[in-house]
Structures are given as structure tokens and as C-alpha cells.
Enzyme design. Sequence first.
Site, short mmCIF file in Angstrom:
data_model
loop_
_atom_site.label_atom_id
_atom_site.label_comp_id
_atom_site.label_asym_id
_atom_site.label_seq_id
_atom_site.Cartn_x
_atom_site.Cartn_y
_atom_site.Cartn_z
N THR A 127 -41.73 48.07 87.81
CA THR A 127 -40.91 48.97 86.98
C THR A 127 -41.85 50.04 86.49
O THR A 127 -43.04 49.78 86.34
CB THR A 127 -40.38 48.20 85.74
N GLY B 26 -31.47 44.10 85.31
CA GLY B 26 -32.48 43.50 84.43
C GLY B 26 -32.54 44.20 83.08
O GLY B 26 -31.53 44.70 82.57
N GLY C 3 -37.12 40.87 83.94
CA GLY C 3 -36.20 41.49 83.00
C GLY C 3 -35.27 40.52 82.30
O GLY C 3 -34.87 40.75 81.16
#
Length: 331
Positions: free
Chosen positions: A183, A213, A237
Site C-alpha cells: 500500500t 481493506g 487491512g
Amino acid sequence: MRARSGVHPLLVASKNADVGFEEGMRLLRAGASALDAVVAVVRQVEDNPKDHTVGYGGLPNLRGEVELDAMVMDGATLKAGAVAALKGFRNPILIARQVMETLPHVLLAGEGAAQFAREMGFEEEELLTEEARAIWKRRLEADAGELPPGVARYYRHMARFARALAKDPEAAAEEYGTDVTGTVVVIAQDQQGRLAVATSTSGWAWKYPGRVGDTPIPGAGGYADNRYGAAACTGRGEMAVRAVTARSVVLYMKMGLPLWNAAREAVLDLYALEDEFASGVTLYAVDAHGNHVGFSNREGRTYIFQTPHMASPEERPCVFVGPDGQWQFGP
Ligand code: GLY
């Protein structure tokens, strides 16, 4: 507005944001808002086809579709905008900002988010690159053999792999030569001391279609409040959603804890979650004075930061917090 004394522009981020730091720091030096800076940095990461965890070139879901999540939050107004499970648009962060600025909503998902993107004039395109497709296919061929019909059945078939991936993303990254659970998160503070956060991801590679997520969930994947600070998360997540990790860090600061203690409490909250897939979450946090940290429940994590007098970002180790609450600083 006068700059808050002692506060200087600052960028703090996950390491993969380095491709956007030059532009983000240029904007902050020129007096742009923290909001403009975080969006500019994340946009460049989304455009980077070599990053298989974000935007164009991101790894797809089980069906081979790239589904993107992103969020932006402005610590000056506490406004947020987000999109989730969005297909066909390479810059979900720009669409998230439009949600925040033009709609009475916070989060659009799936086809509704795509319709909104079209209406706002964003260009639709195929996001799955040949390189990402090859990585996706390699797993399917290695693990699946004959594909059972139906994604749901197939997902059950894949559960063994999914479990291994969730427990040991580093090993999966080694096997595929790329991060498969990444991410990008960016926190900025501008010359006026305003804070903003932006997040973006293609989510967990080979995820169940529609899985979302923490990244597009304000409070989970990111949170910013000028009065106290800002935080953002990378990693699994589902855990940050359940523990509302980014907001927790800021709330602990509001309740009087210094930045480091606030971050440590938020990691300890993660350990309280019962989760057979329990794995790494790393959080990045800044207080209202511009102090910054990275904290993780995994060893060896790092984050990057830059201030205007620095020519390039510096990488710092995250503080590792063990299940017993012990802190470990540096490698
Ligand atoms: N932290 C990104 C995700 O779980 O999708």
C-alpha cells in the site's frame, strides 16, 4: 495564515512513496497545502507500473481484475473522500479527492465509483500490465492446476495459499520478486501546520473480488486532525479496520499520550485481535508539532521522511513492538 512556530513542511510515508517525494516536497516548499502534496505524491506512485501494489500495474484479484482502493483526508476540515473496489481508473486518489470535494458522501464503491469517475471526466483504461498478469497467472498455474468453476469455490481452493500469504507476506514477496500486499500511505504537514493523509492500494493480490481493506476507510487506513496529528497504516487491512488503527493513534494523542506512546498503544490493540491470519501492520504517525514515527508489529520495517532542507528522503527503522509490549528501536 501564519506558520505555527516550530512546524516545518514534512512528508512521512511508506517507502514505495519515494518516487513522488520530489514533487511533493517541491509543492510544500512552494507553500502548497498538505492536501495538495499528499495527493501529488500518491498520484505518482499510482502511475508507477513497477509498483505492483498500487494503481496502474497493481496485482489483480482472483478473477484477474485490478481493483483499487484510495482515500484522502484533510486534517484542517476533517473531510474525507474515498473510493473502493474501483476498476478501470489508474488514479483512484484523484477520484477520492473529487468525492470529498464535490459530493455529500465519503466513500463510493465498485460500479458507482466508476460511474462517478466517468462523469468527472477521468479516462478509463486497462490497468493490468503484462508483468502483473504474469505474476498473477504464475500463482494460479502453480497452485490451481484445473480451475474449479466459480470464483467462490476457487477461492476455497486457494485458501491454503491465502493463509500462507497472510501469515508470511515477506516469503510471498521473495517468491514472486515483488511485494504482493503493499500500500502507499503519505502524511504531509505544510507551512501552516496543516496535516493531510492519502492512501492507495490494489489490495491483497489474488483477493476475493470485492474485498476491501483499510486503505479507503477513514479512521482505519488513515486519519488526520490538525489539532493532534495524523496516522496511516500499511499491512493486513482487516486488522486495521477492526482496531480502527489510524484514528486510534490520533485519539490516544488527543487523550494526552505523546506520539510514541500513542503509536505503541495502537500496536498493542492489534495484538488483542483474534485472527488466524494475523500478520503485519505498520503504522506511520505525525503529531501536530511535526514529530514522526513508524511503528510495527513486525521487525525490520522502515519508513521514509523528508523536510525542506533535505535533498532526498531518509529511511528510518520503525519501532517494533512485541506481543509482550516490549519496544525495540532500530535493527
Ligand atoms: N492495507 C491494505 C490492504 O489490506 O488492502
